[in-house]
Motif scaffolding. Sequence first.
Motif, PDB file in Angstrom:
ATOM      1  N   PHE A  49       0.817  -1.203   0.000  1.00 25.76           N
ATOM      2  CA  PHE A  49       0.000   0.000   0.000  1.00 25.76           C
ATOM      3  C   PHE A  49       0.855   1.259   0.000  1.00 25.76           C
ATOM      4  CE2 PHE A  49      -1.735   3.484   2.523  1.00 25.76           C
ATOM      5  CZ  PHE A  49      -2.815   3.836   1.719  1.00 25.76           C
ATOM      6  N   ALA A  50       1.862   1.287   0.856  1.00 24.15           N
ATOM      7  CA  ALA A  50       2.677   2.496   0.984  1.00 24.15           C
ATOM      8  C   ALA A  50       3.846   2.512  -0.002  1.00 24.15           C
ATOM      9  CB  ALA A  50       3.202   2.623   2.414  1.00 24.15           C
ATOM     10  N   GLU A  51       3.903   1.473  -0.834  1.00 24.55           N
ATOM     11  CA  GLU A  51       4.978   1.342  -1.815  1.00 24.55           C
ATOM     12  C   GLU A  51       6.363   1.465  -1.206  1.00 24.55           C
ATOM     13  OE1 GLU A  51       4.260   3.904  -5.148  1.00 24.55           O
ATOM     14  OE2 GLU A  51       2.453   2.824  -5.722  1.00 24.55           O
ATOM     15  N   LEU A  52       6.530   0.824  -0.092  1.00 27.41           N
ATOM     16  CA  LEU A  52       7.834   0.848   0.560  1.00 27.41           C
ATOM     17  C   LEU A  52       8.733  -0.177  -0.091  1.00 27.41           C
ATOM     18  CD1 LEU A  52       6.669   0.874   4.300  1.00 27.41           C
ATOM     19  CD2 LEU A  52       7.216   2.823   2.856  1.00 27.41           C
ATOM     20  N   ASP A  53       9.958   0.229  -0.441  1.00 25.99           N
ATOM     21  CA  ASP A  53      10.868  -0.781  -0.945  1.00 25.99           C
ATOM     22  C   ASP A  53      12.193  -0.767  -0.225  1.00 25.99           C
ATOM     23  OD1 ASP A  53      11.084   1.701  -2.252  1.00 25.99           O
ATOM     24  OD2 ASP A  53      12.418   0.796  -3.743  1.00 25.99           O
ATOM     25  N   LYS A  54      12.864   0.391  -0.220  1.00 30.55           N
ATOM     26  CA  LYS A  54      14.168   0.397   0.414  1.00 30.55           C
ATOM     27  C   LYS A  54      14.350   1.657   1.268  1.00 30.55           C
ATOM     28  CE  LYS A  54      18.512  -1.823  -0.761  1.00 30.55           C
ATOM     29  NZ  LYS A  54      18.551  -2.244   0.639  1.00 30.55           N
ATOM     30  N   ALA A  55      14.242   2.796   0.607  1.00 29.84           N
ATOM     31  CA  ALA A  55      14.439   4.053   1.327  1.00 29.84           C
ATOM     32  C   ALA A  55      13.151   4.473   2.030  1.00 29.84           C
ATOM     33  CB  ALA A  55      14.886   5.135   0.356  1.00 29.84           C
ATOM     34  N   VAL A  56      13.193   4.461   3.354  1.00 28.27           N
ATOM     35  CA  VAL A  56      12.006   4.707   4.162  1.00 28.27           C
ATOM     36  C   VAL A  56      12.247   5.899   5.074  1.00 28.27           C
ATOM     37  CG1 VAL A  56      10.654   3.754   6.070  1.00 28.27           C
ATOM     38  CG2 VAL A  56      11.230   2.317   4.113  1.00 28.27           C
ATOM     39  N   LEU A  57      11.218   6.717   5.240  1.00 26.84           N
ATOM     40  CA  LEU A  57      11.369   7.878   6.098  1.00 26.84           C
ATOM     41  C   LEU A  57      10.389   7.834   7.255  1.00 26.84           C
ATOM     42  CD1 LEU A  57      12.290  11.379   5.270  1.00 26.84           C
ATOM     43  CD2 LEU A  57      10.156  11.108   6.508  1.00 26.84           C
ATOM     44  N   PHE A  58      10.917   7.991   8.452  1.00 24.05           N
ATOM     45  CA  PHE A  58      10.072   8.091   9.637  1.00 24.05           C
ATOM     46  C   PHE A  58       9.894   9.560   9.971  1.00 24.05           C
ATOM     47  CE2 PHE A  58       9.655   3.793  11.395  1.00 24.05           C
ATOM     48  CZ  PHE A  58      10.527   3.110  10.577  1.00 24.05           C
ATOM     49  N   ALA A  59       8.654   9.995  10.096  1.00 24.84           N
ATOM     50  CA  ALA A  59       8.376  11.389  10.420  1.00 24.84           C
ATOM     51  C   ALA A  59       7.587  11.468  11.717  1.00 24.84           C
ATOM     52  CB  ALA A  59       7.598  12.049   9.277  1.00 24.84           C
ATOM     53  N   GLY A  60       8.111  12.233  12.647  1.00 28.40           N
ATOM     54  CA  GLY A  60       7.506  12.327  13.966  1.00 28.40           C
ATOM     55  C   GLY A  60       6.170  13.065  13.958  1.00 28.40           C
ATOM     56  N   GLY A  61       5.505  13.030  15.073  1.00 31.46           N
ATOM     57  CA  GLY A  61       4.241  13.722  15.241  1.00 31.46           C
ATOM     58  C   GLY A  61       3.799  13.632  16.695  1.00 31.46           C
ATOM     59  N   GLU A  62       2.674  14.247  16.999  1.00 31.56           N
ATOM     60  CA  GLU A  62       2.160  14.203  18.365  1.00 31.56           C
ATOM     61  C   GLU A  62       1.299  12.960  18.556  1.00 31.56           C
ATOM     62  OE1 GLU A  62       2.661  15.692  21.131  1.00 31.56           O
ATOM     63  OE2 GLU A  62       1.050  14.512  22.038  1.00 31.56           O
ATOM     64  N   GLY A  63       1.792  12.037  19.359  1.00 35.28           N
ATOM     65  CA  GLY A  63       1.013  10.843  19.654  1.00 35.28           C
ATOM     66  C   GLY A  63       1.107   9.750  18.602  1.00 35.28           C
ATOM     67  N   HIS A  64       1.792  10.032  17.489  1.00 32.02           N
ATOM     68  CA  HIS A  64       1.975   8.991  16.490  1.00 32.02           C
ATOM     69  C   HIS A  64       3.120   9.395  15.579  1.00 32.02           C
ATOM     70  CE1 HIS A  64      -0.108  11.858  13.914  1.00 32.02           C
ATOM     71  NE2 HIS A  64       0.363  11.169  12.891  1.00 32.02           N
ATOM     72  N   PHE A  65       3.543   8.483  14.709  1.00 32.84           N
ATOM     73  CA  PHE A  65       4.496   8.877  13.677  1.00 32.84           C
ATOM     74  C   PHE A  65       4.127   8.243  12.357  1.00 32.84           C
ATOM     75  CE2 PHE A  65       6.398   5.371  16.091  1.00 32.84           C
ATOM     76  CZ  PHE A  65       6.757   4.470  15.120  1.00 32.84           C
ATOM     77  N   GLU A  66       4.723   8.792  11.277  1.00 27.93           N
ATOM     78  CA  GLU A  66       4.398   8.315   9.937  1.00 27.93           C
ATOM     79  C   GLU A  66       5.567   7.547   9.337  1.00 27.93           C
ATOM     80  OE1 GLU A  66       1.313  11.810   8.507  1.00 27.93           O
ATOM     81  OE2 GLU A  66       3.334  11.776   7.674  1.00 27.93           O
ATOM     82  N   ILE A  67       5.235   6.606   8.450  1.00 28.71           N
ATOM     83  CA  ILE A  67       6.262   5.842   7.736  1.00 28.71           C
ATOM     84  C   ILE A  67       6.019   6.035   6.242  1.00 28.71           C
ATOM     85  CG2 ILE A  67       7.333   3.587   7.436  1.00 28.71           C
ATOM     86  CD1 ILE A  67       6.070   2.741  10.085  1.00 28.71           C
TER      87      ILE A  67
END
Lengths: 144, 144
Positions: A102-120
Motif C-alpha cells: 500500500f505504501a509502496e515501501l521498498d528500500k528508502a524509508v522515512l520516519f516522520a515524527g508527530g504528536e502521539g503517532h508517527f508516519e512511515i
Amino acid sequence: MFQGEHKNTMDAKGRVNIPASFRETLRSRYGDEQVIVTRDYDGCLHAYPPKEWERNVIASLRSRDFNDKWRRSYERFVVSPAVTCIPDKQGRILLPPTLRDFAELDKAVLFAGGEGHFEIWDIARRESQLEQDLDMLKNGPQHP
Amino acid sequence: MFQGEHKNTMDAKGRVNIPASFRETLRSRYGDEQVIVTRDYDGCLHAYPPKEWERNVIASLRSRDFNDKWRRSYERFVVSPAVTCIPDKQGRILLPPTLRDFAELDKAVLFAGGEGHFEIWDIARRESQLEQDLDMLKNGPQHP
DNA sequence: ATCTATCACCCACAATTACCCACTTCACGC
DNA sequence: GCGTGAAGTGGGTAATTGTGGGTGATAGAT
C-alpha cells in the motif's frame, strides 16, 4: 511527542529499524515499544502506541452509529489492516506485505515524527506529497 | 480483535486457509476454531465465532418483532445461508458453493480483520470497494 | 447393487517469519 | 590515534504458515 525525520532502509525481508529516539519515547512515555501500524489516507503508514490508537482511532469509530456509511469505510480502510508490531532485539519491526504494498515501501524509508503517532513513508512519495503540502500552505486549500 | 489483512488462495476444492493469527485469536479468545460464515451486504462474507454470532446477528434479529419487515429480509439474507465451518488439520475451511458464488471467490482471497468478526473478500472486489471508501473518507459523503 | 461426487484426513513441499549472531558506521571520549 | 558504546544493517537457521494433491469413506443417485 515523536521528534524529527529519520531515513532508514528496509531490508529484503521487510524489516525496518524504528529510530532510536522514537523507541525511547515509546518506552518512557507509553511503557513499551509496541505500536499499531495502519494505512493513512495520503499513502503512508501511521504508527500509534496502543493508548493513542484507542484514544484517536477507536474513539472516533465509536462516536458513529454502527451502520453509518463513514464508519464502515473507516473501518475497512483504517481499522482492518492494522497490525500491532513489536520490535525485535535490534529495534526493527516487520511490516506485513499488504501494508508494504500500500505504501509502496521498498528500500528508502522515512520516519516522520508527530504528536502521539508517527508516519512511515516511501521517500519518493513523501517528497511529492511535500510539494503539494507546500502549495496548500502558500495558496490555501481552495487552490486548484 | 482479528488483526490485519491477509491474502490467501482458494484451491480447486474450495478450501481456503484461515490466517494463523486469526486462528490463534479464535482459540485463545473463543475456545475453539469454529466460525459461522454468512453473506454480508457489501458482497463479501462475514465470519463470526459462535459467541459473537449469537451476540450480534441473532440478538439484533430478536430485537425485532416476529412479523417485522426488516427482520424477514434479514433472516432470509443473513441468517439462512449461514454455515458453521471447522478448520481441517491444516487450518483451512471449506466454503459451500452458494457462499463462494455469492462473494465471487475464485482464487485470490483476502481476509480482513475486525472487532469480533472478520471478512472474506474476492480481492478484485475488495479493491474497488476500497477505492470508494477512500474517496468517501477524503471528500466526505456528499461528494458525487 | 453400483456408480459418482463430495468431503475428511493425510502427506509433502514451498514460502514466510522469528530468533539469533555478527558486522559496520558514527560520535564521543581519552 | 584508538577504544567504547549506541545505532543501524545484513544474513543464517529452525520453526511456522500456506499450498497442492492423493486416498478412502460416505451419501445420494441410477
